[in-house]
Design a protein around this motif. Structure first.
Motif, PDB file in Angstrom:
ATOM      1  N   THR A  90       0.839  -1.204   0.000  1.00 48.28           N
ATOM      2  CA  THR A  90       0.000   0.000   0.000  1.00 48.28           C
ATOM      3  C   THR A  90       0.870   1.250   0.000  1.00 48.28           C
ATOM      4  N   ASP A  91       1.902   1.267   0.844  1.00 46.92           N
ATOM      5  CA  ASP A  91       2.808   2.424   0.895  1.00 46.92           C
ATOM      6  C   ASP A  91       3.501   2.646  -0.446  1.00 46.92           C
ATOM      7  N   ALA A  92       3.985   1.568  -1.059  1.00 42.82           N
ATOM      8  CA  ALA A  92       4.682   1.679  -2.349  1.00 42.82           C
ATOM      9  C   ALA A  92       3.732   2.197  -3.430  1.00 42.82           C
ATOM     10  N   LEU A  93       2.509   1.697  -3.451  1.00 40.38           N
ATOM     11  CA  LEU A  93       1.540   2.155  -4.451  1.00 40.38           C
ATOM     12  C   LEU A  93       1.175   3.618  -4.221  1.00 40.38           C
ATOM     13  N   ARG A  94       1.000   3.991  -2.970  1.00 39.14           N
ATOM     14  CA  ARG A  94       0.646   5.371  -2.639  1.00 39.14           C
ATOM     15  C   ARG A  94       1.762   6.332  -3.082  1.00 39.14           C
ATOM     16  N   GLN A  95       3.010   5.944  -2.821  1.00 39.09           N
ATOM     17  CA  GLN A  95       4.151   6.805  -3.162  1.00 39.09           C
ATOM     18  C   GLN A  95       4.294   7.000  -4.666  1.00 39.09           C
ATOM     19  N   ASN A  96       3.855   6.015  -5.454  1.00 39.90           N
ATOM     20  CA  ASN A  96       4.030   6.070  -6.905  1.00 39.90           C
ATOM     21  C   ASN A  96       2.715   6.222  -7.664  1.00 39.90           C
ATOM     22  N   ARG A  97       1.672   6.640  -6.974  1.00 35.67           N
ATOM     23  CA  ARG A  97       0.333   6.636  -7.569  1.00 35.67           C
ATOM     24  C   ARG A  97       0.178   7.544  -8.778  1.00 35.67           C
ATOM     25  N   THR A  98       1.033   8.545  -8.933  1.00 36.61           N
ATOM     26  CA  THR A  98       0.932   9.407 -10.116  1.00 36.61           C
ATOM     27  C   THR A  98       1.269   8.652 -11.396  1.00 36.61           C
ATOM     28  N   GLU A  99       1.940   7.500 -11.259  1.00 30.31           N
ATOM     29  CA  GLU A  99       2.313   6.687 -12.416  1.00 30.31           C
ATOM     30  C   GLU A  99       1.225   5.699 -12.821  1.00 30.31           C
ATOM     31  N   PHE A 100       0.157   5.582 -11.995  1.00 28.32           N
ATOM     32  CA  PHE A 100      -0.873   4.570 -12.225  1.00 28.32           C
ATOM     33  C   PHE A 100      -2.240   5.206 -12.405  1.00 28.32           C
ATOM     34  N   ARG A 101      -3.096   4.478 -13.122  1.00 27.46           N
ATOM     35  CA  ARG A 101      -4.498   4.891 -13.163  1.00 27.46           C
ATOM     36  C   ARG A 101      -5.378   3.935 -12.372  1.00 27.46           C
ATOM     37  N   ALA A 102      -4.839   2.745 -12.023  1.00 27.85           N
ATOM     38  CA  ALA A 102      -5.589   1.811 -11.178  1.00 27.85           C
ATOM     39  C   ALA A 102      -4.607   0.853 -10.507  1.00 27.85           C
ATOM     40  N   THR A 103      -5.007   0.345  -9.331  1.00 28.36           N
ATOM     41  CA  THR A 103      -4.178  -0.604  -8.589  1.00 28.36           C
ATOM     42  C   THR A 103      -5.073  -1.698  -8.006  1.00 28.36           C
ATOM     43  N   ALA A 104      -4.457  -2.803  -7.661  1.00 27.22           N
ATOM     44  CA  ALA A 104      -5.166  -3.868  -6.943  1.00 27.22           C
ATOM     45  C   ALA A 104      -4.188  -4.562  -6.024  1.00 27.22           C
ATOM     46  N   ASP A 154     -17.168  -7.946  -2.721  1.00 31.32           N
ATOM     47  CA  ASP A 154     -16.868  -7.655  -1.329  1.00 31.32           C
ATOM     48  C   ASP A 154     -16.775  -6.142  -1.182  1.00 31.32           C
ATOM     49  N   THR A 155     -16.845  -5.667   0.035  1.00 29.40           N
ATOM     50  CA  THR A 155     -16.715  -4.227   0.265  1.00 29.40           C
ATOM     51  C   THR A 155     -15.240  -3.869   0.367  1.00 29.40           C
ATOM     52  N   ASN A 156     -14.940  -2.625   0.039  1.00 32.47           N
ATOM     53  CA  ASN A 156     -13.564  -2.162   0.092  1.00 32.47           C
ATOM     54  C   ASN A 156     -13.555  -0.650   0.220  1.00 32.47           C
ATOM     55  N   GLU A 157     -12.577  -0.159   0.955  1.00 28.89           N
ATOM     56  CA  GLU A 157     -12.394   1.283   1.102  1.00 28.89           C
ATOM     57  C   GLU A 157     -11.159   1.701   0.316  1.00 28.89           C
ATOM     58  N   PRO A 158     -11.159   2.892  -0.270  1.00 23.50           N
ATOM     59  CA  PRO A 158      -9.961   3.358  -0.976  1.00 23.50           C
ATOM     60  C   PRO A 158      -8.779   3.474  -0.007  1.00 23.50           C
ATOM     61  N   SER A 159      -7.593   3.132  -0.498  1.00 27.35           N
ATOM     62  CA  SER A 159      -6.404   3.250   0.342  1.00 27.35           C
ATOM     63  C   SER A 159      -5.227   3.880  -0.400  1.00 27.35           C
ATOM     64  N   ILE A 160      -5.307   3.976  -1.718  1.00 27.40           N
ATOM     65  CA  ILE A 160      -4.174   4.508  -2.491  1.00 27.40           C
ATOM     66  C   ILE A 160      -4.383   5.996  -2.799  1.00 27.40           C
ATOM     67  N   TRP A 161      -5.540   6.343  -3.330  1.00 29.73           N
ATOM     68  CA  TRP A 161      -5.806   7.754  -3.678  1.00 29.73           C
ATOM     69  C   TRP A 161      -6.605   8.417  -2.559  1.00 29.73           C
ATOM     70  N   VAL A 162      -5.997   8.428  -1.375  1.00 27.09           N
ATOM     71  CA  VAL A 162      -6.573   9.105  -0.220  1.00 27.09           C
ATOM     72  C   VAL A 162      -5.485   9.984   0.384  1.00 27.09           C
ATOM     73  N   ASP A 163      -5.879  11.052   1.002  1.00 26.20           N
ATOM     74  CA  ASP A 163      -4.871  11.934   1.623  1.00 26.20           C
ATOM     75  C   ASP A 163      -5.235  12.268   3.043  1.00 26.20           C
TER      76      ASP A 163
END
Length: 163
Positions: A90-104, A154-163
């Motif tokens: 999660t931390d790695a995806l968050r740090q590089n999120r400008t390079e992605f349009r979606a994550t899983a 299943d339910t899920n909360e955002p964790s990458i594109w949150v501030d």
């Protein structure tokens, strides 16, 4: 997992798709399918799998992201700390999120009420859309293969594109 979870196929998928832009739905479904397939392959090959992530890069390329497991805490019989790995992913995806349009993030979970292991895929799009699904599985001792149940939302909360 909630008892009112709906199947991620059929009418439910159609209604879910209708609630998000087509490109977003395509990205999230691509991550879901790729994540489930990769986890199933690892189960068949290795009898288990470590948490991993998938990303859709800005150019549309799908890429696997993995982290090295830390040693399990002393006194633990676990070989690795899955929660720490998911946190690191999660931390790695968050740090590089400008390079992605979606994550899983794909991980192995225990469905307590069903008494079953399951593949869990939690997908998130930069536009705020989220989608998660679980696929129960069990080992078939007589055939030494894996049996998979019904894919369910299943339910899920955002964790990458949150501030």
């Amino acid at each position: 997992m909630a008892d009112n979870s709906q199947a991620a196929t059929g009418d439910t998928a159609g209604s879910w798709r209708d609630s998000v832009p087509e490109a977003t739905a395509t990205d999230l479904e691509n991550l879901l399918g790729t994540g489930v397939g990769a986890a199933q392959e690892q189960l068949q090959r290795n009898g288990g799998f470590l948490p991993f992530a998938l990303v859709v890069e800005n150019d549309g390329e799908v890429r696997l992201v993995a982290v090295t497991p830390a040693d399990a805490e002393d006194g633990s019989d676990a070989d690795f700390d899955a929660d720490a790995m998911i946190s690191d992913l999660t931390d790695a995806l968050r740090q590089n999120r400008t390079e992605f349009r979606a994550t899983a993030i794909v991980c192995d979970i225990l469905l307590v009420e069903e008494g079953s292991d399951a593949i869990h895929v939690a997908a998130e799009h930069r536009d705020g859309s989220v989608f998660a699904a679980v696929l129960p599985y069990s080992a078939n001792a007589s055939t030494t293969s894996w049996e998979f149940g019904q894919l369910a939302a299943d339910t899920n909360e955002p964790s990458i594109w949150v501030d």
